[in-house]
Design an enzyme around this catalytic site. Structure first.
Site, PDB file in Angstrom:
ATOM      1  N   HIS A  65     -33.121  31.918 -22.638  1.00  0.00           N
ATOM      2  CA  HIS A  65     -32.313  31.747 -21.997  1.00  0.00           C
ATOM      3  C   HIS A  65     -32.303  30.703 -20.892  1.00  0.00           C
ATOM      4  O   HIS A  65     -31.522  30.112 -20.582  1.00  0.00           O
ATOM      5  CB  HIS A  65     -32.960  32.970 -21.042  1.00  0.00           C
ATOM      6  CG  HIS A  65     -32.260  35.253 -21.556  1.00  0.00           C
ATOM      7  ND1 HIS A  65     -33.190  34.683 -22.651  1.00  0.00           N
ATOM      8  CD2 HIS A  65     -31.878  35.663 -21.524  1.00  0.00           C
ATOM      9  CE1 HIS A  65     -32.633  36.006 -23.093  1.00  0.00           C
ATOM     10  NE2 HIS A  65     -32.599  36.628 -22.407  1.00  0.00           N
ATOM     11  N   ASP A 119     -36.196  42.361 -23.945  1.00  0.00           N
ATOM     12  CA  ASP A 119     -34.565  41.949 -23.133  1.00  0.00           C
ATOM     13  C   ASP A 119     -34.370  43.453 -24.059  1.00  0.00           C
ATOM     14  O   ASP A 119     -34.322  43.779 -25.063  1.00  0.00           O
ATOM     15  CB  ASP A 119     -34.692  40.932 -23.985  1.00  0.00           C
ATOM     16  CG  ASP A 119     -33.284  40.506 -23.717  1.00  0.00           C
ATOM     17  OD1 ASP A 119     -33.046  39.853 -23.251  1.00  0.00           O
ATOM     18  OD2 ASP A 119     -32.315  41.255 -24.705  1.00  0.00           O
ATOM     19  N   ARG A 379     -22.186  42.193 -22.014  1.00  0.00           N
ATOM     20  CA  ARG A 379     -22.279  42.538 -20.566  1.00  0.00           C
ATOM     21  C   ARG A 379     -20.564  41.929 -19.096  1.00  0.00           C
ATOM     22  O   ARG A 379     -21.037  40.572 -20.082  1.00  0.00           O
ATOM     23  CB  ARG A 379     -23.245  42.313 -19.813  1.00  0.00           C
ATOM     24  CG  ARG A 379     -24.761  43.083 -20.551  1.00  0.00           C
ATOM     25  CD  ARG A 379     -25.885  43.892 -19.363  1.00  0.00           C
ATOM     26  NE  ARG A 379     -26.528  44.218 -19.789  1.00  0.00           N
ATOM     27  CZ  ARG A 379     -27.987  44.157 -20.539  1.00  0.00           C
ATOM     28  NH1 ARG A 379     -28.417  43.229 -19.919  1.00  0.00           N
ATOM     29  NH2 ARG A 379     -28.741  45.216 -21.351  1.00  0.00           N
TER      30      ARG A 379
HETATM   31  C1  MIC Z   1     -29.722  40.437 -19.889  1.00  0.00           C
HETATM   32  O1  MIC Z   1     -28.628  39.919 -20.940  1.00  0.00           O
HETATM   33  O2  MIC Z   1     -29.319  39.909 -19.278  1.00  0.00           O
HETATM   34  C2  MIC Z   1     -30.902  39.341 -20.219  1.00  0.00           C
HETATM   35  C3  MIC Z   1     -31.106  38.232 -19.635  1.00  0.00           C
HETATM   36  O3  MIC Z   1     -31.191  38.896 -21.531  1.00  0.00           O
HETATM   37  C4  MIC Z   1     -31.894  40.785 -19.696  1.00  0.00           C
HETATM   38  C5  MIC Z   1     -33.474  40.210 -19.728  1.00  0.00           C
HETATM   39  C6  MIC Z   1     -33.721  39.280 -18.459  1.00  0.00           C
HETATM   40  O4  MIC Z   1     -32.873  39.564 -18.078  1.00  0.00           O
HETATM   41  O5  MIC Z   1     -34.322  38.743 -18.295  1.00  0.00           O
HETATM   42  C7  MIC Z   1     -32.024  41.628 -20.936  1.00  0.00           C
HETATM   43  O6  MIC Z   1     -31.244  42.959 -21.553  1.00  0.00           O
HETATM   44  O7  MIC Z   1     -33.379  42.377 -20.590  1.00  0.00           O
HETATM   45 FE1  SF4 Z   2     -29.081  36.358 -23.765  1.00  0.00          FE
HETATM   46 FE2  SF4 Z   2     -27.426  38.363 -25.082  1.00  0.00          FE
HETATM   47 FE3  SF4 Z   2     -28.981  38.576 -23.084  1.00  0.00          FE
HETATM   48 FE4  SF4 Z   2     -26.590  37.346 -23.253  1.00  0.00          FE
HETATM   49  S1  SF4 Z   2     -27.231  39.434 -23.936  1.00  0.00           S
HETATM   50  S2  SF4 Z   2     -28.847  36.728 -21.966  1.00  0.00           S
HETATM   51  S3  SF4 Z   2     -27.086  36.517 -25.239  1.00  0.00           S
HETATM   52  S4  SF4 Z   2     -30.027  38.153 -24.663  1.00  0.00           S
END
Ligand code: MIC
Ligand code: SF4
Length: 638
Positions: A65, A119, A379
Site C-alpha cells: 500500500h 484488509d 471502490r
Molecule cells: C482499501 O482498499 O481501502 C484498503 C486500503 O486496502 C483497506 C485497508 C487499509 O485501509 O489499510 C481495506 O480494504 O481494508
Molecule cells: Fe490495495 Fe486492493 Fe485495497 Fe486497492 S482495494 S488499496 S488494491 S488492497
C-alpha cells in the site's frame, strides 16, 4: 439436510458456539495476512501480547500500500515490518512483490483452510475455496497469538451461476451484476457461496475477482468450490500438493438463492460514487473519459493484463486519455515482460506503475478536476482517488481498455474480434521476494523509526457517558470518510496522534478541532455506518480524539468490530426515525452503562428528549467494551 461449503469449513474450524445464523461463534484461524498500511498497528499489538512466535500455520506480512516513499515514514514502516516478521515467525513479502491478495492467491492460499487478513479484500482467497475474512489489525494480531476469531454466524446465500460468459464479458461483470442486485449493504451478515454449472467455466483468477468484490456487498466473505480448475491453477503454481476438492452437498440448504445466467450478462459499469450504482455499459456509452486505471487486487491477474495488452497491440491510447497500469504481482509483471505483452502496452502509450495498490488507494495518479476515470478497481467512493470532483467508474479490463482506445465509454464488443488467452501450464514461480522468518529470532533487533508511535490506550467504560453530538452523518458512510487515505495521510498510519488530525476531514474539516475542544463526544450515523475498509484507524483515531460511542441506524461488520476492539460503543437507534430528532452539537448523555443489558437510553439534553437505543453486542463483546477494548480485555484474561 446437507451442508453448504461455507458451513463445512466453519464446522471444521469451530471452537465455540453453534452454527445458527446470528449466534456468536469462534473459529480457529490457520493463516493470517497483513499489509503495511494496517500491519504496523497489528504487529505493535501482537508485540504487546508477548507471544514470541506466531501460532498460525502461516502468517504473511506484505508491503503493497505505502510504496510511494515521499518521506522517510513509509520506508521506516517497511524496516519495522521486515524486522518484526523475522523475529516472530512471519513470512515477509518485500515491496515490489505485489498486492497482498494476488500474491496470497498465487503462492499461499490453501483450499479448505481459514485466513484472517487485516484488509477488507482478504476474501479474494475465497476464489480458491479458502474461508477468508477481513478484520481489524487487532483481531489479526490475536489470531497470530493463537486466539480464535469471533463473529456472528452468517447466513449463507447461494449465487447459482448457469451458462458461460460471452466474448468481451468477464468476471467483473458478474460481481457488478451481484452488486446491482444486492447493493452495498445486501451482503451484511452473509457468506456468499457460488455454485451451479457456470462455475466450471470461470478460471481461478476470475473467481478471485468475484470474491474480492464481495467486500463491497458488505459480506462476511465469499467462496467458490475447489474443483479441477482450482487444481490446475495450483498445479501451474507448483502447489498441487496443497489442493483438495471441496464442494457443497447436493442437498445443501441456503438462506437465500440468487440465480445469474452468464450467457445473458452484458458489460456492466458502476457509476460514481458507490460500487452498487451499477448500470449496463450501453446506458452510459459515449461519455468522454479522461483517465483509465487498470490494476488493483480486483483485476490485475495475468489474464486481465493479457486481454488489455492484446486489445492495445498496435494501437495508441486515445490522446484525451491517461492510461495507467499496475500489475498485480511480480509474477504477473515478469511474465508480461518476458512474453512481450509489456512491450505492446508501453508501445501503446500506457504508463506502467509498480506492482502495488497505487492509485486504488489514492497513492498517486489523482485524476484532473471533474475528470471521468474508468478503473478496474473495487471502490469508487467520493474523493478516494485523490480528486474530490472526479467521477470514478468501476468496470472490467475489457470496458477499461475500450475506453482507453476510444476516449469515450465504449461497449467492448465493438472492438471486434475478441482477444483470446490461454492460461499457462506453468506460472513463473520465483519466491525470492519472500523472506523467511529468522532461524535465530533472539538475534533480530526490531527497528522502530521516529514515525512509529506507541499505541494509545483506552480506559474502562464509565457508568455514564456525556458529551456533544460531534457530528451527524448520513447513510453508507465509508471508512474513507472517517479516516481518509492517500499520499498525505497514509504515511501516518503508525502515528495515531498525527493521523487523528485527519479524522472526518473529508466530511467536515473542522471535526478534529471540534472534538478536541469539547473533550470528545458522540457520532450520529445512518445505515451501514463504517462500510469499506478494515482500517482500525477509523476507530483508533476517533478514540484518541475522545469519541466514546457511535449511534447509528446500522453498522458495517468490520468497523463495528473495530469500534468494540477499541472500547467505543456501537449503539443502534431502536427507532430509526429518531435519527431526525437529534442534531449535531446537541448535548447528550447515555446512562447505566454498568449493565449494558437490553435497552439503553440517550438523553438529548438540548431537546429534552429521551431516545431509545439498542445494541447487538454479545456477552463477550460487552466485556471487551467495558474493559476499554480488546487489548485491555486480553490482559484481564491473563
Ligand atoms: C482499501 O482498499 O481501502 C484498503 C486500503 O486496502 C483497506 C485497508 C487499509 O485501509 O489499510 C481495506 O480494504 O481494508
Ligand atoms: Fe490495495 Fe486492493 Fe485495497 Fe486497492 S482495494 S488499496 S488494491 S488492497
Amino acid at each position: 439436510m446437507g451442508l453448504s461449503l461455507a458451513k463445512k469449513i466453519i464446522r471444521n474450524h469451530l471452537v465455540e458456539g453453534k452454527m445458527e445464523a446470528g449466534d456468536e461463534i469462534a473459529i480457529r484461524i490457520d493463516h493470517t495476512l497483513t499489509q503495511d498500511a494496517t500491519g504496523t498497528m497489528a504487529y505493535l499489538q501482537f508485540e504487546a501480547m508477548g507471544v514470541p512466535k506466531v501460532r498460525t500455520k502461516r502468517s504473511v506480512s506484505y508491503i503493497d500500500h505505502n510504496t510511494l516513499q515521499a518521506g522517510f515514514e513509509n520506508a521506516d514502516d517497511h524496516a519495522y515490518l521486515q524486522s518484526v516478521a523475522a523475529k516472530h515467525g512471519i513470512f515477509f513479502s518485500r515491496p515490489g512483490n505485489g498486492i497482498c491478495h494476488q500474491v496470497q492467491l498465487e503462492r499461499f492460499d490453501v483450499p479448505g483452510d481459514t485466513l484472517l487478513g487485516s484488509d477488507s479484500h482478504t476474501p479474494t482467497a475465497g476464489g480458491l475455496g479458502v474461508l477468508a475474512i477481513g478484520a481489524g489489525g487487532l483481531d489479526v494480531a490475536a489470531a497470530m497469538a493463537g486466539q480464535p476469531f469471533y463473529l456472528p454466524m452468517p447466513q449463507i446465500c447461494l449465487v447459482k451461476l448457469t451458462g458461460k460468459l460471452q466474448p468481451w464479458i468477464s468476471a467483473k461483470d458478474v460481481i457488478l451484476e451481484v452488486l446491482r442486485i444486492m447493493s452495498v449493504k445486501g451482503g451484511v451478515g452473509k457468506i456468499i457461496e457460488y455454485g451451479g454449472d457456470g462455475v466450471a467455466s470461470l478460471s481461478a483468477t476470475d473467481r478471485a475477482t468475484i470474491t474480492n468484490m464481495g467486500a463491497e456487498l458488505g459480506a462476511t466473505t465469499s467462496i467458490f468450490p475447489s474443483d479441477d480448475v482450482t487444481r490446475q491453477f495450483m498445479a501451474a503454481q507448483g502447489r498441487e500438493n496443497e489442493w483438495q476438492e471441496l464442494k457443497a452437498d447436493d442437498d445443501a440448504e441456503y438462506d437465500e438463492v440468487i440465480e445469474i445466467n452468464l450467457d445473458n450478462l452484458e458489460p456492466m459499469i458502476a457509476m460514481p460514487h458507490m460500487p452498487d450504482k451499477v448500470v449496463k455499459v450501453a446506458q452510459v456509452e459515449g461519455k468522454k473519459v479522461d483517465q483509465v486505471a487498470i490494476g488493483s487486487c480486483t483485476n490485475s491477474s495475468l489474464r486481465d493484463l493479457m486481454i488489455v495488452a492484446g486489445a492495445l497491440k498496435g494501437k495508441s491510447v486515445h490522446p484525451g486519455v491517461s492510461l495507467v497500469i499496475s500489475p498485480g504481482s511480480k509474477q504477473v509483471f515478469e511474465m508480461i515482460a518476458r512474453n512481450g505483452a509489456l512491450a505492446d502496452l508501453i508501445a501503446s502509450g500506457a504508463r506502467i506503475l509498480e506492482s502495488a495498490c497505487g492509485p486504488c488507494i489514492g497513492m498517486g495518479q489523482a485524476p484532473k478536476t471533474n475528470a471521468v476515470s474508468i478503473r478496474t478497481f473495487n471502490r469508487n467512493f467520493e474523493g478516494r482517488s485523490g480528486t474530490k470532483s472526479a467521477g470514478v467508474y468501476l468496470a472490467g479490463p475489457e470496458v477499461a481498455v475500450a475506453a482507453a482506445i476510444n476516449g469515450v465509454i465504449t461497449d467492448p464488443r465493438k472492438l471486434g474480434t475478441p482477444v483470446t488467452f490461454d492460461y499457462p501450464e506453468k506460472y513463473l514461480v520465483d519466491d525470492r521476494m519472500i523472506i523467511y522468518p529468522s532461524d535465530e529470532p533472539e538475534k533480530v533487533e526490531v527497528v522502530r523509526g521516529p514515525n512509529i508511535k506507541p499505541l494509545p490506550q483506552n480506559t474502562k467504560l464509565p457508568d455514564t457517558l456525556a458529551g456533544k453530538i460531534l457530528l451527524k452523518v448520513g447513510d453508507n458512510i465509508t471508512t474513507d470518510h472517517i479516516m481518509p487515505a492517500g499520499t498525505k495521510v497514509l504515511p501516518l498510519r503508525s502515528n495515531i496522534p498525527a493521523i487523528s488530525e485527519f479524522v472526518f476531514t473529508a466530511v467536515d474539516p473542522e471535526f478534529p478541532k471540534r472534538a478536541k475542544e469539547y473533550g470528545g463526544g458522540f457520532i450520529l450515523g445512518g445505515e451501514n455506518y463504517g462500510q469499506g475498509s478494515s482500517r482500525e484507524h477509523a476507530a483508533l483515531a476517533p478514540m484518541y480524539l475522545g469519541v466514546k460511542a457511535v449511534i447509528a441506524k446500522s453498522f458495517a461488520r468490520i468497523h463495528r468490530q473495530n469500534l468494540i476492539n477499541f472500547g467505543i460503543l456501537p449503539l443502534k437507534l431502536a427507532d430509526p426515525d429518531d435519527y431526525e430528532k437529534i442534531d449535531q452539537l446537541d448535548d447528550a448523555e447515555i446512562l447505566n452503562l454498568g449493565s449494558l443489558a437490553g435497552e439503553q437510553e440517550l438523553i438529548d439534553k438540548s431537546k429534552n428528549a429521551t431516545i431509545k437505543l439498542t445494541h447487538d453486542l454479545s456477552e463477550r463483546e460487552i466485556e471487551v467494551v467495558k474493559a476499554g477494548g480488546r487489548l485491555n480485555y486480553i490482559r484481564t484474561q491473563g
